[in-house]
Design a protein around this motif. Sequence first.
Motif, PDB file in Angstrom:
ATOM      1  N   SER A 168       0.822  -1.208   0.000  1.00 63.78           N
ATOM      2  CA  SER A 168       0.000   0.000   0.000  1.00 63.78           C
ATOM      3  C   SER A 168       0.856   1.258   0.000  1.00 63.78           C
ATOM      4  CB  SER A 168      -0.934  -0.004   1.210  1.00 63.78           C
ATOM      5  OG  SER A 168      -1.782  -1.139   1.187  1.00 63.78           O
ATOM      6  N   ALA A 169       1.925   1.246   0.802  1.00 61.89           N
ATOM      7  CA  ALA A 169       2.797   2.419   0.873  1.00 61.89           C
ATOM      8  C   ALA A 169       3.577   2.623  -0.425  1.00 61.89           C
ATOM      9  CB  ALA A 169       3.767   2.272   2.041  1.00 61.89           C
ATOM     10  N   ALA A 170       3.841   1.545  -1.143  1.00 71.65           N
ATOM     11  CA  ALA A 170       4.632   1.647  -2.373  1.00 71.65           C
ATOM     12  C   ALA A 170       3.813   2.185  -3.549  1.00 71.65           C
ATOM     13  CB  ALA A 170       5.211   0.276  -2.737  1.00 71.65           C
ATOM     14  N   ILE A 171       2.493   2.053  -3.510  1.00 67.16           N
ATOM     15  CA  ILE A 171       1.667   2.450  -4.661  1.00 67.16           C
ATOM     16  C   ILE A 171       1.861   3.922  -5.028  1.00 67.16           C
ATOM     17  CG2 ILE A 171      -0.692   2.799  -5.469  1.00 67.16           C
ATOM     18  CD1 ILE A 171      -1.465   0.183  -4.129  1.00 67.16           C
ATOM     19  N   PRO A 172       1.715   4.884  -4.100  1.00 69.14           N
ATOM     20  CA  PRO A 172       1.901   6.293  -4.506  1.00 69.14           C
ATOM     21  C   PRO A 172       3.327   6.597  -4.934  1.00 69.14           C
ATOM     22  CG  PRO A 172       1.602   6.105  -2.122  1.00 69.14           C
ATOM     23  CD  PRO A 172       1.282   4.774  -2.693  1.00 69.14           C
ATOM     24  N   VAL A 173       4.305   5.925  -4.327  1.00 68.92           N
ATOM     25  CA  VAL A 173       5.710   6.165  -4.683  1.00 68.92           C
ATOM     26  C   VAL A 173       5.976   5.730  -6.117  1.00 68.92           C
ATOM     27  CG1 VAL A 173       8.098   5.542  -4.144  1.00 68.92           C
ATOM     28  CG2 VAL A 173       6.452   5.905  -2.284  1.00 68.92           C
ATOM     29  N   VAL A 174       5.565   4.514  -6.453  1.00 60.80           N
ATOM     30  CA  VAL A 174       5.815   3.990  -7.796  1.00 60.80           C
ATOM     31  C   VAL A 174       4.947   4.714  -8.825  1.00 60.80           C
ATOM     32  CG1 VAL A 174       5.686   1.917  -9.246  1.00 60.80           C
ATOM     33  CG2 VAL A 174       6.571   1.759  -6.914  1.00 60.80           C
ATOM     34  N   THR A 175       3.710   5.050  -8.458  1.00 63.53           N
ATOM     35  CA  THR A 175       2.833   5.779  -9.378  1.00 63.53           C
ATOM     36  C   THR A 175       3.442   7.124  -9.757  1.00 63.53           C
ATOM     37  OG1 THR A 175       0.855   4.726  -8.448  1.00 63.53           O
ATOM     38  CG2 THR A 175       0.530   6.760  -9.676  1.00 63.53           C
ATOM     39  N   ALA A 176       3.973   7.837  -8.768  1.00 70.76           N
ATOM     40  CA  ALA A 176       4.596   9.134  -9.049  1.00 70.76           C
ATOM     41  C   ALA A 176       5.814   8.975  -9.948  1.00 70.76           C
ATOM     42  CB  ALA A 176       4.990   9.807  -7.732  1.00 70.76           C
ATOM     43  N   SER A 177       6.603   7.931  -9.710  1.00 71.19           N
ATOM     44  CA  SER A 177       7.787   7.682 -10.533  1.00 71.19           C
ATOM     45  C   SER A 177       7.409   7.375 -11.977  1.00 71.19           C
ATOM     46  CB  SER A 177       8.587   6.522  -9.945  1.00 71.19           C
ATOM     47  OG  SER A 177       9.687   6.196 -10.767  1.00 71.19           O
ATOM     48  N   VAL A 178       6.380   6.549 -12.154  1.00 68.60           N
ATOM     49  CA  VAL A 178       5.928   6.203 -13.500  1.00 68.60           C
ATOM     50  C   VAL A 178       5.381   7.438 -14.209  1.00 68.60           C
ATOM     51  CG1 VAL A 178       4.243   4.846 -14.814  1.00 68.60           C
ATOM     52  CG2 VAL A 178       5.477   3.788 -12.922  1.00 68.60           C
ATOM     53  N   ALA A 179       4.611   8.239 -13.498  1.00 66.98           N
ATOM     54  CA  ALA A 179       4.032   9.443 -14.097  1.00 66.98           C
ATOM     55  C   ALA A 179       5.125  10.417 -14.544  1.00 66.98           C
ATOM     56  CB  ALA A 179       3.099  10.123 -13.103  1.00 66.98           C
ATOM     57  N   GLU A 180       6.195  10.508 -13.764  1.00 70.59           N
ATOM     58  CA  GLU A 180       7.301  11.385 -14.132  1.00 70.59           C
ATOM     59  C   GLU A 180       8.047  10.855 -15.351  1.00 70.59           C
ATOM     60  OE1 GLU A 180      11.375  13.281 -12.121  1.00 70.59           O
ATOM     61  OE2 GLU A 180      10.084  11.930 -10.965  1.00 70.59           O
TER      62      GLU A 180
END
Length: 529
Positions: A168-180
Amino acid sequence: MDYPNETFTAAERTRLAPHFSDLDGPVFALTNLPETVKGALFARYSRYPGTLRRLFLDEFADSLPELPAGWDTTGEGDRAAQLYERIFLGYGDDSVAQLGGAHVACEWVSNVLTKVLQRPRLGAYLEQSTRYIAYDAPMPGGGYRYYRDAALGPEYAAAMDEIFAIYSAAIPVVTASVAERFPRGDGESEAAHARAIKAKALDLLRGLLPAASLSHMGIFATGQTYEQLILHLLAHPLPEAQRYGRMLLEAVQATIPSFVTRIERPDRGGAWVDYLRTRTDAGRAWARRLGLDEHEQGEGASVALLRVDGDEDDLLAALLFEATGAPEERTRATVAGLDDDHRAELLRDLIGARDNRRHRPGRGFEALRYRFEIVSDYGAFRDLQRHRMLTVQWQGLTPALGAEVPEEVEQAGAGDAYRRALEISRVEYERLAGQGLRDAAQYAVCLGYRIRYVLDMNARAAMQLIELRSGREGHPSYRAVAHELHAQIAAVHPAVGAAMTHVDRTAEPRLERILSEMRTEAKRSAAQQ
């Protein structure tokens, strides 16, 4: 296990009652609905985060007429039941059991059990997708979405909670990285881009989810398929499988009861279950006796072509067979005498122009067969296992074959957290296995760990699987398997490899789902005009 119990208002229960055989349990059949609606419900099911009954209320109920109280068209009728009894049970004509079917939903099933439910060939299956649904939301009643059993101990629950918290904690981190990394391009709508970003992030993190993760499944199958599936569930060593076998029997009995009457007869279903259990026990006993029961440590993913049956002369003769009036051996001898140019021309004409991957060559391609042994992460296995027109066998899921952290997860800065989850999973598996709970220990294993399995298929089935799973919108782990399957087939049968003209070998970094999402967005816009 206490299954999440979704609550409905009195009005909602009245609306649901004519269309679902059970309003409370996790297994139920669909009733009194047009076939197109049942198909559409199941199609939407894979991307909907909730249950099927809630989906019906949210998106389908308003477009369907309300049925009067007590309405029921699901009963077989006495005369039909008596006729079935006379034909099927009196004369032993099992083919009759292939002519009636039912739509059944199985909710809150573990990823271990979904593979058992999907094992019968003659059925259609739809499973909730880890690509479109994040597993960070709590279930009705609270708690992360994983299989619970008090017999597995508090250590198991603690391990699962910690793994899900990492996910759960990794979802926003990885999502932001992919979006960038993949900014919105020209012609990409904001909504399509956002969905594609989410799908890629969830793809990258699905390896963190343990096999205990709960999913929802829709099944459409014949009475004969349900009979065999229920028997295998009742004979399975996992208590979860046995419980779902009993619930599935009740759901099928609510719609096509005559098709499953043999299951509860001691001399028929009882004997079948005993036979299946005996067969499983014998296999395990011989594995121990031969020293083959311990899972060997692995050194990475692999695809090995174990056996090949048939050659290209067999292929040409089989493709020609239906057009000739000669015995196949004479046809084979004739094509064997052709020079290379004529052989190439013959094969090219018999295959025809394949404008897309759905244009498949004739059944002559089934004259060739390949048996592959594959080691891949469990997530890729889940996708490849779904193909019906092949033989798939798999070993137990353990941490023995190892796992890898996706490179893009490392780039996002979530690599250490990913490794910590894998280690928690490994330790918990070993604890449960050490207590003699090897079957149940699979629940603790993250989907990123590898599993060994066999795919045995003819060339026609191989073409369908390889061209589908090599597609640019697919997950990188099963795309890699598809590419290697194609390379090894092409090495032994170059003409067969060359016939697979829709294999996608592009390998540049991409936002896999963006083209599909853009097409979906265009269709929605067109439908609204």
